[in-house]
Design a protein around this motif. Structure first.
Motif, PDB file in Angstrom:
ATOM      1  N   ARG A  16       0.830  -1.206   0.000  1.00 58.01           N
ATOM      2  CA  ARG A  16       0.000   0.000   0.000  1.00 58.01           C
ATOM      3  C   ARG A  16       0.861   1.252   0.000  1.00 58.01           C
ATOM      4  N   LYS A  17       1.945   1.247   0.806  1.00 56.40           N
ATOM      5  CA  LYS A  17       2.849   2.394   0.854  1.00 56.40           C
ATOM      6  C   LYS A  17       3.531   2.631  -0.491  1.00 56.40           C
ATOM      7  N   LYS A  19       2.389   1.765  -3.418  1.00 60.67           N
ATOM      8  CA  LYS A  19       1.365   2.259  -4.343  1.00 60.67           C
ATOM      9  C   LYS A  19       1.094   3.742  -4.118  1.00 60.67           C
ATOM     10  N   GLU A  20       0.974   4.157  -2.847  1.00 63.01           N
ATOM     11  CA  GLU A  20       0.738   5.563  -2.535  1.00 63.01           C
ATOM     12  C   GLU A  20       1.912   6.429  -2.984  1.00 63.01           C
ATOM     13  N   LYS A  21       3.127   5.910  -2.796  1.00 63.74           N
ATOM     14  CA  LYS A  21       4.317   6.659  -3.207  1.00 63.74           C
ATOM     15  C   LYS A  21       4.338   6.849  -4.719  1.00 63.74           C
ATOM     16  N   GLU A  23       1.728   6.861  -6.726  1.00 59.23           N
ATOM     17  CA  GLU A  23       0.661   7.795  -7.085  1.00 59.23           C
ATOM     18  C   GLU A  23       1.085   9.236  -6.817  1.00 59.23           C
ATOM     19  N   LEU A  24       1.762   9.461  -5.692  1.00 55.93           N
ATOM     20  CA  LEU A  24       2.249  10.802  -5.366  1.00 55.93           C
ATOM     21  C   LEU A  24       3.263  11.272  -6.404  1.00 55.93           C
ATOM     22  N   GLU A  27       1.455  12.346  -9.505  1.00 59.04           N
ATOM     23  CA  GLU A  27       0.820  13.654  -9.306  1.00 59.04           C
ATOM     24  C   GLU A  27       1.847  14.772  -9.431  1.00 59.04           C
TER      25      GLU A  27
END
Length: 78
Positions: A16-17, A19-21, A23-24, A27
């Motif tokens: 999850r971390k 994936k979030e990284k 995505e960031l 962005e």
């Protein structure tokens, strides 16, 4: 047939971390591309104001050139 192991919570958290990284990062890349397109991107991270867009055709340099050419034209007629 062998049994499958259940995914641990630690692995799920790591994934999850990551994936979030990612995505960031996407962005940030999109924001940088938009800033480059708008002309407000800075490589050093400092904010840059948008360039002033002039809509009038009167440029001070053009006015000075026109004034000089008018004076030159009037002195040539003599």
């Amino acid at each position: 047939m062998g049994s499958k192991r259940q995914t641990t919570m630690a692995k799920l958290t790591r994934e999850r971390k990551v994936k979030e990284k990612r995505e960031l990062k996407e962005e940030k890349k999109a924001a940088a591309a938009a800033a480059k397109a708008a002309g407000t991107y800075s490589y050093d991270g400092e904010p840059v104001e948008a360039p002033e867009i002039r809509t009038d055709s009167a440029d001070p340099a053009d006015e000075a050139f026109a004034a000089d050419s008018t004076v030159a034209a009037s002195s040539e007629d003599r």
